[in-house]
Design an enzyme around this catalytic site. Structure first.
Site, mmCIF file in Angstrom:
data_model
loop_
_atom_site.group_PDB
_atom_site.id
_atom_site.type_symbol
_atom_site.label_atom_id
_atom_site.label_comp_id
_atom_site.label_asym_id
_atom_site.label_seq_id
_atom_site.Cartn_x
_atom_site.Cartn_y
_atom_site.Cartn_z
ATOM 1 N N HIS A 36 11.035 46.396 1.999
ATOM 2 C CA HIS A 36 10.397 46.140 3.294
ATOM 3 C C HIS A 36 10.290 47.416 4.132
ATOM 4 O O HIS A 36 9.260 47.694 4.726
ATOM 5 C CB HIS A 36 11.152 45.047 4.057
ATOM 6 N N LYS A 103 16.553 32.983 3.250
ATOM 7 C CA LYS A 103 17.475 32.036 3.863
ATOM 8 C C LYS A 103 17.790 32.464 5.282
ATOM 9 O O LYS A 103 17.683 33.643 5.622
ATOM 10 C CB LYS A 103 18.749 31.904 3.040
#
Lengths: 191, 292
Positions: A36, A103
């Site tokens: 990322h 999550k």
């Protein structure tokens, strides 16, 4: 239960609502902190990788080579997504993602990008590394293995009926925001 | 290969693949309590299936095999240097076998050499005792739950928390609220009231060596543990933060002396994938008994 097969159309993503149980079949690309940051800083995807209409999975799997030298995923649950909040919206926009699996949920910027570009956040069960590894049928390829190390590499995985729940949809709905607000109000009554 | 190395590899394998009985029992009880047909219930069902599958396949319950923390209680004269060297070799071997993920990163270069061994990894705490017994406990603590740990310095004006037990209660419950589902709930809290910044966290983690069902011998702390557990489970955060009845499976609190100037409350969060095991070793370093 909704079944989705990659690549996924915007229409199918827009039809999903918070709380929907979904099973995914097709291709998932893993990507977490290093990927990322790299993409956000202007890095390009390796040749042969496209996130267009696809799904990124926040996961650092345990992968070993079997006797024949083939990669085998032996544990593959999600990692905490909120760390990618500074980068995710940009990556959804630039690379055309339709789904982000992880999550713990993400924040306002990702929720806004979901709405603007037609993407959803899909929650897998944290810690359920074996149940989820069972859904991974093969490792198609791995990228950035040397550069980022095994947990941080991009693993291209073929999955079948991978179970997730929509917790942030493309209409501004976030189960995480809702649960936080409710639990904060409940706590205030008990202090 | 030495017997000690064999025993430690087996301890790592079992810790990584098998949830201790007390935790499994708590998870099953909570599953029964969740409302049928909710996503909280289905989260619990996946958790239950995962526990079975990991044990059956002898594979990691969670891919984040965590910080590797050994606690060794040993007699006077025990060779700690050999133990630590063997533990490092056992960790590397267990990583090759896939019981542990390649999980240790050089903080300066970002490189992961795949061995799981480096400065501070694994951690080994030795404690000498008068008995001749060699007791080795192991905790594998994942990063997701480690990241939601918190340390508060009292008083906290923002939380209206003073330097008393009610202030402790307020900050502990704030930590539960802030954690939501991010630490892979339902979780277990280990708390230390007092100590300094380092010992506070250290003692809070050692609370995870207690079983879920045990009760605190200190009445005040026992009452606080029960109160936090009950209150947290009324907040509706639920497994994975999906909403639901089970936010915590247990709360374990200890106290350590502090300086007059400091009042820290250190809170460690353990995920449901609570990997903790222990063994008693024979004089020949073979496993004599499992502790959990």
């Amino acid at each position: 239960m909704t079944h989705l097969t990659t690549p996924i159309t915007e229409e199918k993503i827009r039809a999903l609502k918070v709380g929907d149980a979904v099973e995914i079949t097709g291709t998932l690309f893993t990507g977490r902190d290093a990927v990322h940051k790299y993409l956000h800083e202007g890095g390009t995807l390796p040749e042969g990788v496209s996130f267009k209409d696809g799904i990124i999975y926040h996961c650092g799997p345990v992968v070993i080579k079997d006797e024949e030298g083939k990669w085998k995923v032996t544990a593959a649950g999600p990692t905490t997504s909120i760390r990618e909040e500074p980068y995710q919206g940009h990556i959804i926009k630039e690379f055309g993602l339709r789904g982000v699996i992880g999550k713990g949920g993400m924040g306002d910027r990702t929720l806004a990008a979901n709405k603007e570009f037609g993407c959803v956040y899909l929650h897998a069960i944290g810690g359920a590394a074996q149940v989820l590894a069972e859904c991974i049928k093969s490792v198609r390829n791995v990228y950035f293995l040397e550069k980022f190390g095994s947990p941080e590499a991009i693993w291209e995985l073929e999955v079948e009926n991978f179970p997730v729940v929509v917790t942030m949809d493309s209409h501004g709905g976030s189960l995480h925001q809702e649960v936080f607000n409710n639990s904060q109000a409940e706590l205030a009554k008990r202090l | 290969m030495s017997d000690l190395q064999d025993s430690l590899v087996e301890l790592i394998r079992r810790t990584s693949a098998e949830i201790p009985d007390d935790v499994q029992k708590a998870i099953l009880t909570s599953l029964e309590n969740e409302k049928k047909g909710t996503i909280a219930e289905s989260a619990f069902k996946i958790i239950e299936a995962n526990i079975k599958l990991a044990k059956q396949k002898s594979q990691p319950i969670c891919q984040d095999t965590g910080s590797i923390i050994f606690y060794v209680e040993c007699p006077v004269g025990f060779d700690q240097i050999t133990f630590e060297e063997t533990a490092r070799t056992a960790v590397t071997l267990a990583t090759k076998k896939g019981y542990l993920r390649q999980n240790s990163v050089d903080s300066l270069t970002g490189k992961n050499d795949g061995t799981n061994v480096g400065p501070g990894a694994p951690t080994v705490h030795f404690h000498q005792h008068r008995s001749s017994e060699i007791k080795v406990s192991l905790m594998l603590k994942g990063g997701g739950c480690e990241n939601v740990g918190a340390q508060y310095s009292l008083p906290s004006e923002k939380l209206k928390a003073n330097r008393d037990l009610d202030g402790c209660r307020k900050v502990i419950l704030d930590a539960v609220l802030q954690a939501q589902g991010k630490g892979c709930g339902p979780g277990i809290l280990g708390v230390c009231i007092g100590g300094d910044r380092a010992t506070g966290y250290e003692y809070s983690k050692q609370q995870f060596l207690r079983t879920i069902e045990d009760r605190n011998p200190n009445q005040e702390l026992d009452a606080l543990e029960q109160d936090i557990l009950k209150t947290a489970n009324e907040l509706g955060i639920g497994p994975m933060g999906f909403g639901g009845k089970t936010t915590l499976l247990g709360v374990k609190i200890c106290a350590a002396n502090r300086l007059p100037a400091s009042f820290f409350v250190s809170i460690s969060y353990m995920c449901w994938a609570y990997r903790r095991q222990g063994v008693i070793l024979s004089n020949e370093s073979k496993i004599e008994k499992w502790l959990y």
